[in-house]
Design a protein around this motif. Structure first.
Motif, PDB file in Angstrom:
ATOM      1  N   ALA A 184       0.815  -1.221   0.000  1.00 30.19           N
ATOM      2  CA  ALA A 184       0.000   0.000   0.000  1.00 30.19           C
ATOM      3  C   ALA A 184       0.846   1.268   0.000  1.00 30.19           C
ATOM      4  O   ALA A 184       0.457   2.288  -0.565  1.00 30.19           O
ATOM      5  CB  ALA A 184      -0.941   0.003   1.206  1.00 30.19           C
ATOM      6  N   LEU A 185       2.021   1.232   0.635  1.00 32.90           N
ATOM      7  CA  LEU A 185       2.877   2.414   0.690  1.00 32.90           C
ATOM      8  C   LEU A 185       3.193   2.910  -0.721  1.00 32.90           C
ATOM      9  O   LEU A 185       3.198   4.105  -0.998  1.00 32.90           O
ATOM     10  CB  LEU A 185       4.173   2.101   1.432  1.00 32.90           C
ATOM     11  N   PHE A 186       3.416   1.965  -1.625  1.00 33.65           N
ATOM     12  CA  PHE A 186       3.786   2.354  -2.976  1.00 33.65           C
ATOM     13  C   PHE A 186       2.598   2.876  -3.772  1.00 33.65           C
ATOM     14  O   PHE A 186       2.777   3.586  -4.750  1.00 33.65           O
ATOM     15  CB  PHE A 186       4.454   1.180  -3.692  1.00 33.65           C
ATOM     16  N   ARG A 187       1.395   2.541  -3.351  1.00 28.15           N
ATOM     17  CA  ARG A 187       0.222   3.065  -4.042  1.00 28.15           C
ATOM     18  C   ARG A 187       0.097   4.569  -3.828  1.00 28.15           C
ATOM     19  O   ARG A 187      -0.546   5.255  -4.621  1.00 28.15           O
ATOM     20  CB  ARG A 187      -1.032   2.335  -3.568  1.00 28.15           C
ATOM     21  N   GLU A 188       0.711   5.074  -2.769  1.00 29.24           N
ATOM     22  CA  GLU A 188       0.703   6.517  -2.540  1.00 29.24           C
ATOM     23  C   GLU A 188       1.593   7.244  -3.547  1.00 29.24           C
ATOM     24  O   GLU A 188       1.587   8.473  -3.615  1.00 29.24           O
ATOM     25  CB  GLU A 188       1.184   6.817  -1.113  1.00 29.24           C
ATOM     26  N   LEU A 189       2.344   6.488  -4.333  1.00 24.42           N
ATOM     27  CA  LEU A 189       3.265   7.076  -5.308  1.00 24.42           C
ATOM     28  C   LEU A 189       2.648   7.168  -6.697  1.00 24.42           C
ATOM     29  O   LEU A 189       3.363   7.391  -7.673  1.00 24.42           O
ATOM     30  CB  LEU A 189       4.550   6.239  -5.382  1.00 24.42           C
ATOM     31  N   SER A 190       1.348   7.000  -6.814  1.00 19.01           N
ATOM     32  CA  SER A 190       0.687   7.004  -8.108  1.00 19.01           C
ATOM     33  C   SER A 190       1.107   8.225  -8.928  1.00 19.01           C
ATOM     34  O   SER A 190       1.043   9.359  -8.455  1.00 19.01           O
ATOM     35  CB  SER A 190      -0.825   6.995  -7.939  1.00 19.01           C
TER      36      SER A 190
ATOM     37  N   ALA B 245      11.679   3.081 -18.201  1.00 16.19           N
ATOM     38  CA  ALA B 245      10.997   3.719 -17.082  1.00 16.19           C
ATOM     39  C   ALA B 245       9.945   2.802 -16.471  1.00 16.19           C
ATOM     40  O   ALA B 245       9.302   2.016 -17.168  1.00 16.19           O
ATOM     41  CB  ALA B 245      10.337   5.012 -17.533  1.00 16.19           C
ATOM     42  N   ALA B 246       9.793   2.911 -15.148  1.00 15.77           N
ATOM     43  CA  ALA B 246       8.680   2.279 -14.432  1.00 15.77           C
ATOM     44  C   ALA B 246       7.776   3.381 -13.906  1.00 15.77           C
ATOM     45  O   ALA B 246       8.246   4.471 -13.539  1.00 15.77           O
ATOM     46  CB  ALA B 246       9.178   1.421 -13.285  1.00 15.77           C
ATOM     47  N   LEU B 247       6.491   3.119 -13.868  1.00 17.94           N
ATOM     48  CA  LEU B 247       5.503   4.087 -13.410  1.00 17.94           C
ATOM     49  C   LEU B 247       4.666   3.464 -12.310  1.00 17.94           C
ATOM     50  O   LEU B 247       4.131   2.362 -12.480  1.00 17.94           O
ATOM     51  CB  LEU B 247       4.601   4.504 -14.581  1.00 17.94           C
ATOM     52  N   PHE B 248       4.553   4.155 -11.173  1.00 11.56           N
ATOM     53  CA  PHE B 248       3.667   3.695 -10.107  1.00 11.56           C
ATOM     54  C   PHE B 248       2.253   4.165 -10.401  1.00 11.56           C
ATOM     55  O   PHE B 248       2.036   5.308 -10.805  1.00 11.56           O
ATOM     56  CB  PHE B 248       4.132   4.240  -8.755  1.00 11.56           C
ATOM     57  N   THR B 249       1.283   3.254 -10.223  1.00 13.20           N
ATOM     58  CA  THR B 249      -0.125   3.581 -10.426  1.00 13.20           C
ATOM     59  C   THR B 249      -0.890   3.300  -9.135  1.00 13.20           C
ATOM     60  O   THR B 249      -0.343   2.741  -8.182  1.00 13.20           O
ATOM     61  CB  THR B 249      -0.733   2.732 -11.558  1.00 13.20           C
TER      62      THR B 249
ATOM     63  N   LEU C  37      16.675   9.763  -7.275  1.00  9.61           N
ATOM     64  CA  LEU C  37      15.287   9.379  -7.501  1.00  9.61           C
ATOM     65  C   LEU C  37      14.344  10.549  -7.261  1.00  9.61           C
ATOM     66  O   LEU C  37      14.709  11.518  -6.566  1.00  9.61           O
ATOM     67  CB  LEU C  37      14.906   8.239  -6.544  1.00  9.61           C
ATOM     68  N   PRO C  38      13.121  10.497  -7.792  1.00 14.03           N
ATOM     69  CA  PRO C  38      12.115  11.504  -7.445  1.00 14.03           C
ATOM     70  C   PRO C  38      11.899  11.550  -5.930  1.00 14.03           C
ATOM     71  O   PRO C  38      11.982  10.516  -5.249  1.00 14.03           O
ATOM     72  CB  PRO C  38      10.861  11.003  -8.172  1.00 14.03           C
ATOM     73  N   GLY C  39      11.630  12.721  -5.406  1.00 23.25           N
ATOM     74  CA  GLY C  39      11.546  12.916  -3.957  1.00 23.25           C
ATOM     75  C   GLY C  39      10.580  11.981  -3.256  1.00 23.25           C
ATOM     76  O   GLY C  39      10.909  11.399  -2.221  1.00 23.25           O
ATOM     77  N   ARG C  40       9.373  11.834  -3.790  1.00 21.19           N
ATOM     78  CA  ARG C  40       8.377  10.981  -3.132  1.00 21.19           C
ATOM     79  C   ARG C  40       8.832   9.525  -3.101  1.00 21.19           C
ATOM     80  O   ARG C  40       8.614   8.819  -2.107  1.00 21.19           O
ATOM     81  CB  ARG C  40       7.027  11.082  -3.855  1.00 21.19           C
ATOM     82  N   LEU C  41       9.473   9.077  -4.160  1.00 21.74           N
ATOM     83  CA  LEU C  41       9.967   7.708  -4.190  1.00 21.74           C
ATOM     84  C   LEU C  41      11.141   7.544  -3.233  1.00 21.74           C
ATOM     85  O   LEU C  41      11.237   6.525  -2.529  1.00 21.74           O
ATOM     86  CB  LEU C  41      10.386   7.329  -5.607  1.00 21.74           C
ATOM     87  N   ALA C  42      12.028   8.520  -3.185  1.00 21.71           N
ATOM     88  CA  ALA C  42      13.168   8.465  -2.262  1.00 21.71           C
ATOM     89  C   ALA C  42      12.684   8.353  -0.823  1.00 21.71           C
ATOM     90  O   ALA C  42      13.223   7.568  -0.027  1.00 21.71           O
ATOM     91  CB  ALA C  42      14.033   9.702  -2.437  1.00 21.71           C
ATOM     92  N   GLU C  43      11.649   9.112  -0.486  1.00 27.52           N
ATOM     93  CA  GLU C  43      11.101   9.059   0.867  1.00 27.52           C
ATOM     94  C   GLU C  43      10.501   7.689   1.162  1.00 27.52           C
ATOM     95  O   GLU C  43      10.743   7.104   2.233  1.00 27.52           O
ATOM     96  CB  GLU C  43      10.036  10.146   1.048  1.00 27.52           C
TER      97      GLU C  43
END
Length: 399
Positions: free
Chosen positions: A210-216, A234-238, A293-299
């Protein structure tokens, strides 16, 4: 031997091709130009519907890096013959003869400068040059075989020919009218079918991720791995899981229960976290990851790694373990987005029952299968169109 006498209302052709998609149009055009009387039938109101939506409407019509090892099949060498006899350069020459402007994008992908409609118009024009009888919005009734002739029933009558080509594709993108008709027909004539499954499709993650779903919406370059597939894109979180080119590519190799491995730092040299510890001992892991990495993903990743405090307070062993996990982060998808979102279908008519040179069924003379209907699936980026052109060419030469 005298030709069989047509029954009342029957019309004779040299070949009947079912499916006016990429493979069917190509096969019909080339066979017609060889002097064959060809009937091309499709249930859709217009030909080439999947071509029209491909490549964002610009049609990624081939890939200059086409090679047999970029295709999946339970019969891995099957595609080699057709691909060698009709190449990406051959199709490009056809595109240029029609004056269609094109450009190359990343990784050898060729697109129209204008619209995918140009490719459909080109193929329809080629069919017209071969005097092909193209019938769309056709409801196909019974298909039968007797006395060396295949017969199909349409609303306007019965048609027969000594050759029948299955080019109706697979069930991917059902909203475009895609079905498993090709498999039903193949089984009717005794051909085996490799279990069809969605390919080039987004993958879903279970609730535990679920944590990664916040990275949509977050996208980043990665190396994605699954089975024999390894792709640097590239990978994309959805909100449901993972997508993007790298994920679509490995989805063709993924089977339920298997992991997908992601390298989130493909451009960093081995030992880069230990080097960062020496260079920036007071920096937190999150700050160092934000450089890559993008900030949200790094966090999100730093939270999962649970490296507390600054880098200087961490042991070399702990940082090496963190780096290793970043290079091979494991996800276990609980499914894919299915045929509704799949660009193509993996599996299909078993190629071990077909001639790799002609696409003809070994045990049913006159029956052919081409394109997505068969168990040959290409990588993302124009490879599946090239298989359509090549397999259509192979069958057309034999009709």
């Amino acid at each position: 031997m005298a030709e069989p006498i047509a029954q009342s209302g029957e019309t004779d052709f040299d070949a009947i091709i079912l499916g006016a998609g990429a493979a069917g149009l190509m096969c019909a055009a080339l066979a017609g130009q060889r002097g064959k009387r060809v009937l091309l039938v499709d249930h859709a109101p217009e030909p080439g519907r999947k071509i029209l939506i491909s490549g964002g409407g610009r049609c990624n019509f081939t890939n200059i890096h086409t090679a047999p090892d970029r295709y999946l099949s339970e019969n891995p060498h099957f595609a080699r013959s057709a691909l060698s006899r009709y190449t990406a350069q051959d199709f490009l020459a056809l595109v240029e003869r029609h004056g269609i402007a094109w450009h190359e994008k990343t990784l050898g992908q060729l697109f129209c400068d204008g619209s995918a409609r140009q490719i459909v118009a080109m193929l329809v024009d080629e069919c017209a040059r071969g005097a092909v009888d193209l019938r769309c919005d056709a409801s196909i009734g019974e298909v039968s075989h007797a006395d060396g002739l295949f017969r199909i029933a349409l609303r306007e009558g019965s048609f027969r020919a000594p050759a029948l080509v299955i080019a109706t594709g697979g069930p991917s993108i059902p909203k475009m009218g895609a079905t498993g008709f090709a498999y039903d027909l193949a089984r009717q004539f005794g051909l085996k079918v490799v279990q069809p499954r969605p390919a080039l499709v987004p993958l879903k993650l279970p609730p535990g991720e679920a944590l990664f779903r916040e990275l949509s919406g977050v996208s980043t370059p990665v190396i994605a791995r699954c089975g024999e597939g390894r792709f640097s894109e590239a990978a994309l979180f959805t909100h449901r899981g993972l997508s993007g080119p790298a994920i679509l590519q490995v989805s063709s190799y993924w089977h339920r229960g298997e992991d997908v491995g992601i390298d989130f730092v493909p451009d960093r040299e081995s030992g880069w976290l230990l080097a960062a510890k020496r260079a920036r001992p007071r920096a937190a892991l999150r700050r160092v990851l934000e450089d890559a990495l993008p900030g949200r993903l790094a966090e999100a990743l730093s939270q999962r790694l649970a490296v507390e405090g600054d880098l200087g307070s961490q042991s070399d062993k702990a940082l090496a373990a963190a780096e290793q996990r970043l290079r091979d982060w494991r996800f276990t998808p609980d499914g894919s987005e299915g045929f509704a979102k799949a660009e193509v279908t993996a599996g299909g008519i078993d190629t071990r029952g077909l001639s790799s040179k002609t696409m003809e069924a070994v045990k049913v003379p006159g029956l052919y299968a081409i394109g997505e209907a068969v168990d040959v699936t290409g990588w993302l980026g124009g490879y599946n169109f090239q298989w359509a052109w090549a397999s259509g060419f192979a069958a057309a030469q034999a009709l």
